[in-house]
Design a protein around this motif. Structure first.
Motif, short mmCIF file in Angstrom:
data_model
loop_
_atom_site.label_atom_id
_atom_site.label_comp_id
_atom_site.label_asym_id
_atom_site.label_seq_id
_atom_site.Cartn_x
_atom_site.Cartn_y
_atom_site.Cartn_z
N TYR A 127 58.90 -0.55 10.38
CA TYR A 127 59.38 0.89 10.85
C TYR A 127 60.97 1.02 10.01
O TYR A 127 61.63 0.32 10.51
CB TYR A 127 59.28 0.95 12.20
CG TYR A 127 57.95 0.99 12.79
CD1 TYR A 127 56.96 2.07 12.93
CD2 TYR A 127 57.21 -0.28 13.21
CE1 TYR A 127 55.78 2.00 13.25
CE2 TYR A 127 56.12 -0.54 13.88
CZ TYR A 127 55.21 0.79 13.71
OH TYR A 127 53.99 0.83 14.34
N GLU A 128 61.09 2.25 9.82
CA GLU A 128 62.40 2.78 9.40
C GLU A 128 62.86 4.06 10.34
O GLU A 128 61.72 4.80 10.56
CB GLU A 128 62.44 2.97 7.92
CG GLU A 128 62.83 1.74 7.27
CD GLU A 128 63.12 2.00 5.80
OE1 GLU A 128 63.25 1.14 5.01
OE2 GLU A 128 62.72 2.82 5.44
N ARG A 129 63.96 4.23 10.53
CA ARG A 129 64.28 5.45 11.12
C ARG A 129 65.77 5.73 10.83
O ARG A 129 66.42 4.90 10.60
CB ARG A 129 64.24 5.49 12.65
CG ARG A 129 64.83 4.71 13.49
CD ARG A 129 64.87 5.32 15.10
NE ARG A 129 65.22 6.73 15.36
CZ ARG A 129 65.96 6.96 16.41
NH1 ARG A 129 65.89 6.20 17.48
NH2 ARG A 129 66.11 8.26 16.74
N ILE B 220 69.23 6.80 12.82
CA ILE B 220 69.77 6.61 14.22
C ILE B 220 70.98 7.59 14.13
O ILE B 220 72.10 7.30 13.44
CB ILE B 220 69.78 5.47 14.85
CG1 ILE B 220 68.44 4.72 14.89
CG2 ILE B 220 70.47 5.55 16.17
CD1 ILE B 220 68.39 3.46 15.52
N PHE C 215 62.97 2.97 18.58
CA PHE C 215 62.39 3.31 17.27
C PHE C 215 61.28 4.02 17.91
O PHE C 215 60.20 4.16 17.57
CB PHE C 215 62.02 1.67 16.81
CG PHE C 215 63.11 1.23 15.84
CD1 PHE C 215 63.12 1.30 14.49
CD2 PHE C 215 64.10 0.60 16.35
CE1 PHE C 215 64.07 1.01 13.65
CE2 PHE C 215 65.17 0.15 15.65
CZ PHE C 215 65.35 0.34 14.20
N CYS D 266 55.97 2.57 17.90
CA CYS D 266 57.42 3.19 17.34
C CYS D 266 57.28 4.76 17.06
O CYS D 266 57.23 5.04 15.82
CB CYS D 266 58.03 2.22 16.26
SG CYS D 266 58.27 0.58 16.70
N ARG E 180 66.11 -0.18 10.36
CA ARG E 180 64.69 -0.75 9.96
C ARG E 180 64.42 -1.88 11.04
O ARG E 180 65.33 -2.61 11.67
CB ARG E 180 64.81 -1.53 8.75
CG ARG E 180 63.99 -2.45 7.98
CD ARG E 180 64.24 -3.17 6.73
NE ARG E 180 63.62 -2.23 5.78
CZ ARG E 180 62.77 -2.51 4.70
NH1 ARG E 180 62.05 -3.56 4.93
NH2 ARG E 180 62.55 -1.58 4.05
N TYR F 254 65.87 -6.60 12.92
CA TYR F 254 66.73 -5.42 12.88
C TYR F 254 67.72 -5.31 11.83
O TYR F 254 68.52 -6.39 11.71
CB TYR F 254 67.56 -4.90 14.16
CG TYR F 254 66.59 -4.87 15.36
CD1 TYR F 254 66.17 -3.60 15.85
CD2 TYR F 254 65.75 -5.95 16.01
CE1 TYR F 254 65.47 -3.30 16.74
CE2 TYR F 254 65.14 -5.74 17.29
CZ TYR F 254 64.81 -4.32 17.55
OH TYR F 254 64.00 -4.16 18.88
N LYS G 116 70.91 3.91 9.04
CA LYS G 116 69.76 3.78 8.62
C LYS G 116 69.30 2.67 9.18
O LYS G 116 69.82 1.54 8.72
CB LYS G 116 70.04 3.71 6.89
CG LYS G 116 70.06 4.97 6.47
CD LYS G 116 69.79 4.82 4.90
CE LYS G 116 70.68 5.98 4.28
NZ LYS G 116 71.84 6.00 4.01
N SER H 224 59.81 6.73 14.63
CA SER H 224 60.20 6.10 13.46
C SER H 224 59.03 6.08 12.45
O SER H 224 57.87 6.40 12.75
CB SER H 224 60.75 4.73 13.55
OG SER H 224 59.80 3.80 14.21
N ARG H 225 59.35 5.74 11.26
CA ARG H 225 58.25 5.73 10.11
C ARG H 225 57.65 4.69 9.56
O ARG H 225 58.78 3.67 9.49
CB ARG H 225 59.15 6.69 8.80
CG ARG H 225 58.22 6.94 7.79
CD ARG H 225 58.92 7.84 6.58
NE ARG H 225 60.14 7.20 6.19
CZ ARG H 225 60.28 6.40 5.18
NH1 ARG H 225 59.12 6.62 4.18
NH2 ARG H 225 61.38 5.67 4.72
N ARG H 226 56.54 4.40 9.72
CA ARG H 226 56.09 3.09 9.12
C ARG H 226 56.07 2.98 7.59
O ARG H 226 55.57 3.75 6.76
CB ARG H 226 54.56 2.95 9.55
CG ARG H 226 54.04 1.75 9.53
CD ARG H 226 53.82 1.01 10.68
NE ARG H 226 52.99 -0.36 10.45
CZ ARG H 226 51.79 -0.46 11.32
NH1 ARG H 226 51.48 0.37 12.14
NH2 ARG H 226 51.17 -1.78 11.21
#
Ligand code: ZN
Length: 261
Positions: A248-250, A252, A261, A237, A223, A126, A221, A240-242
């Motif tokens: 993955y990222e999102r 929060i 996620f 997840c 990951r 993370y 931010k 979040s965005r792959r």
């Protein structure tokens, strides 16, 4: 003074092998539960020695059903059992301090006993605002959301170093083992570890004024990466965005969602 103690199993004295932490049916795990319970008891006694009027202890490892109930110190209450609604259930701004007991270093830390972040099998890592963070920081972020400071972290030497790097030199750390490899350590025998933890907890409560809550900039931010694409595929997840095969990222908004996620 109310104190909240979060516990994990991998950083307890006498625990050094995945067989002690992963499968609830093994004899090694069943023995590790007793080691955990006795270390919890030492910590509770140290909190009471240090002036705590109320101690709440979270059974935090895995599904949250690790303590041996009839061996627990009578001077605290215990949050135990599966299906926790949040990372640190029951924690709020009424607590004066948080203790992280039996913690472990983040994934991929060298010479760190049973090092991982959330899932050792999935190889999770993370990052928050660009800084790779383990379970010490994740717990501290949640505590910080309530304005509560972490004052004591115990585990192996790598855990203690990670705790000081994130939380500052003002906290107390108690190392109960030194990692030689991920599953091999030079350990302090449990009986001595319990004494160190009891003293460390009492000392830590005296240091509350010197410590400050751990906070990071919002929104976060975040990951999350998995060991393999296949694990990432099955992780689901949805929030979040792959961004690549394993990652993955999102963004929060709330520190309470730091592992969602
Ligand atoms: Zn654990």
């Amino acid at each position: 003074m109310r104190v909240y103690v979060c516990t994990d199993l991998e950083g307890i004295s006498g625990v050094t092998h995945w067989d002690q932490t992963r499968e609830m049916t093994t004899a090694a795990y069943q023995h590790a539960r007793h080691l955990l319970t006795k270390e919890v008891n030492a910590c509770v006694q140290g909190c009471l020695d240090g002036g705590a009027k109320e101690v709440v202890v979270l059974d935090g490892h895995g599904g949250g059903f690790n303590f041996v109930p009839d061996e627990l110190h009578p001077g605290a209450t215990y949050v135990t059992g599966p299906n926790r609604p949040t990372m640190l259930p029951g924690l709020d701004a009424s607590f004066a301090a948080v203790i992280l007991l039996g913690y472990h270093a983040m994934a991929n830390t060298p010479q760190a006993v049973l090092a991982h972040t959330q899932s050792s099998k999935a190889g999770c890592r993370y990052w928050y605002n660009g800084r790779e963070s383990g379970e010490i920081a994740q717990s501290a972020i949640v505590a910080g959301h309530f304005g509560v400071t972490v004052v004591l972290v115990t585990g192996d030497e790598a855990t203690c170093a990670e705790a000081r790097a994130f939380l500052g030199e003002g906290i107390v750390t108690v190392a109960v083992k030194k990692g030689i490899s991920i599953t091999c350590c030079e350990m302090v025998p449990p009986q001595r570890a319990w004494e160190l933890i009891r003293k460390g907890a009492a000392e830590a409560l005296a240091r509350i004024p010197r410590c400050k809550p751990y906070t990071i900039d919002l929104p976060i931010k975040a990951r999350l990466s998995y060991l393999t694409a296949e694990i990432a595929d099955t992780a689901g997840c949805r929030l979040s965005r792959r961004v690549d095969a394993t990652t993955y990222e999102r963004v929060i908004e709330s520190p309470l969602d730091v592992v969602r996620f």
